[in-house]
Enzyme design. Structure first.
Site, PDB file in Angstrom:
ATOM      1  N   CYS A  46       0.833  -1.214   0.000  1.00  0.00           N
ATOM      2  CA  CYS A  46       0.000   0.000   0.000  1.00  0.00           C
ATOM      3  C   CYS A  46       0.860   1.253   0.000  1.00  0.00           C
ATOM      4  O   CYS A  46       0.545   2.238  -0.685  1.00  0.00           O
ATOM      5  CB  CYS A  46      -0.933  -0.006   1.206  1.00  0.00           C
ATOM      6  N   ASP A  47       1.937   1.230   0.749  1.00  0.00           N
ATOM      7  CA  ASP A  47       2.862   2.366   0.743  1.00  0.00           C
ATOM      8  C   ASP A  47       3.456   2.571  -0.644  1.00  0.00           C
ATOM      9  O   ASP A  47       3.567   3.707  -1.136  1.00  0.00           O
ATOM     10  CB  ASP A  47       3.991   2.142   1.743  1.00  0.00           C
TER      11      ASP A  47
END
Length: 392
Positions: free
Chosen positions: A163-164
């Site tokens: 997600c980062d």
């Protein structure tokens, strides 16, 4: 357009952790001036992560080359004044605070654009600036869980912070698009990057398959395990990855192995023909990894051996493509660096061997503050009163 167009771009980076460092590394390597705006005590939280060499985190070494660092107390009047001076000729402000933090500091986009109408403000948050969920605490793990992806993955946390990474990539795309638009219109922009939305974008193919299967999805639907596509154990406990997904590769494999009875069953799954999987497993276990390496050689069949991480890095270094190199940095010595993968003939990146080491906390205080009109004496006074960090 100038060949060195990015050398005129200034980015004020307030972010912490991978979300920010990964994003601005691209711009720093393209020649932009990336200034990490950090607090006086600990700076970017990525600086605190182990392992370390001489007090320098691996995190910083991986993601902060070619950048600068200034430490400002944005809650003090003089610290805020210094920041607003930096803002006057900046191009991008980048932050991953929870919504409302920049406004409480008095330096939100509404203030910024009165000082610099062309400013591009990029904000990363959990669910976007207008979603109340963004006021709560979340990390990468939480988004993998909420999206349904984690369930399909074990449930396990992926070894890469997915997600980062995708949010960083969306932020890069937003910055580039906003710069292009500003070049045509002269107008700045506010870019609202949602981590959850970004990750769902990466899940689009999986979610579409879920839809086509009538709202049902299991781990087996994600593995793509069939006879011609799997990871097989070798005689010595290592592994070989076969991706014989096209008829031409599968037919070549059958010709080479003599498993004629398997030819029509490239897409067969374990439950359909367990006898073929058993035969393939036995065959793959008949050789050691080194024997398979020699047997595979340079055959064009989408077959590779599974490297451990040390072997993988050695493989990359031996390729001499410049993707990875060891750089000699003052504090960390011989330090592995990975360049950004962008190869644009008209837009060269800074070679790794010419890269500057990641800045220590506040390393550039004097140079940056002098560049916006402060004298050394004024800066020393600011440091003494806690408006900025110490100067070298």
């Amino acid at each position: 357009m100038k060949k060195d167009v990015f050398s005129g771009i200034k980015i004020l980076d307030h972010t912490s952790y991978l979300l920010g460092e990964y994003t601005t590394q691209v711009f720093a390597d393209l020649g932009a001036e990336v200034i990490k705006v950090e607090n006086l005590k600990h700076g970017d939280y990525g600086r605190t992560l182990e392992p370390m060499i001489n007090g320098v985190s691996y995190y910083t070494c991986a993601l902060d080359r070619n950048k600068k660092s200034v430490t400002l107390n944005l809650k003090s009047e003089k610290g805020k004044e210094a920041y607003l001076r930096l803002l006057k000729d900046a191009d991008i402000v980048f932050e991953n605070f929870r919504p409302g933090v920049m406004k409480r500091l008095g330096i939100d986009y509404e203030v910024e654009k009165t000082i610099n109408p062309g400013i591009i403000h990029v904000a990363i948050s959990a669910f976007g600036q207008d979603d109340p969920r963004s006021l709560l605490a979340y990390h990468d793990l939480n988004f993998q869980a909420l999206s349904g992806y984690m369930y399909l993955n074990g449930p396990r946390h992926a070894p890469i912070h997915l997600c980062d990474m995708v949010s960083s990539m969306v932020a890069i795309q937003d910055m580039m698009a906003a710069l292009l638009q500003r070049g045509a219109t002269g107008e700045g922009a506010f870019c609202d990057v949602s981590m959850f939305d970004s990750f769902i974008w990466w899940n689009a193919k999986i979610d579409e398959k879920w839809c086509f299967q009538g709202g049902h999805f299991e781990y087996s639907d994600l593995t793509f395990r069939f006879l011609g596509n799997w990871i097989w154990e070798t005689k010595d406990g290592r592994h070989v990855a076969l991706c014989l997904n096209e008829e031409k590769f599968w037919n070549t494999w059958i010709d080479m192995t003599g498993f004629e009875e398997m030819r029509p069953y490239m897409k067969a799954r374990l439950e359909e023909h367990p006898e073929f999987f058993e035969k393939m497993e036995s065959f793959m276990k008949s050789k050691t990894l080194d024997e398979w390496k020699e047997w595979i050689g340079d055959k064009d069949i989408c077959a590779t051996y599974v490297n451990n991480k040390t072997e993988g890095i050695e493989y990359i270094l031996k390729s001499n493509t410049g993707l990875m190199e060891y750089c000699d940095f003052p504090l960390t010595g011989k330090t592995l660096q990975t360049r950004i993968p962008h190869k644009i003939s008209s837009l060269p990146t800074i070679p790794l061997q010419e890269a500057s080491a990641p800045p220590t906390l506040g390393e550039d205080n004097l140079q940056i503050l002098e560049s916006v009109g402060y004298t050394r004496e004024e800066i020393e006074d600011m440091a003494a009163t806690g408006a900025c960090g110490p100067i070298a």
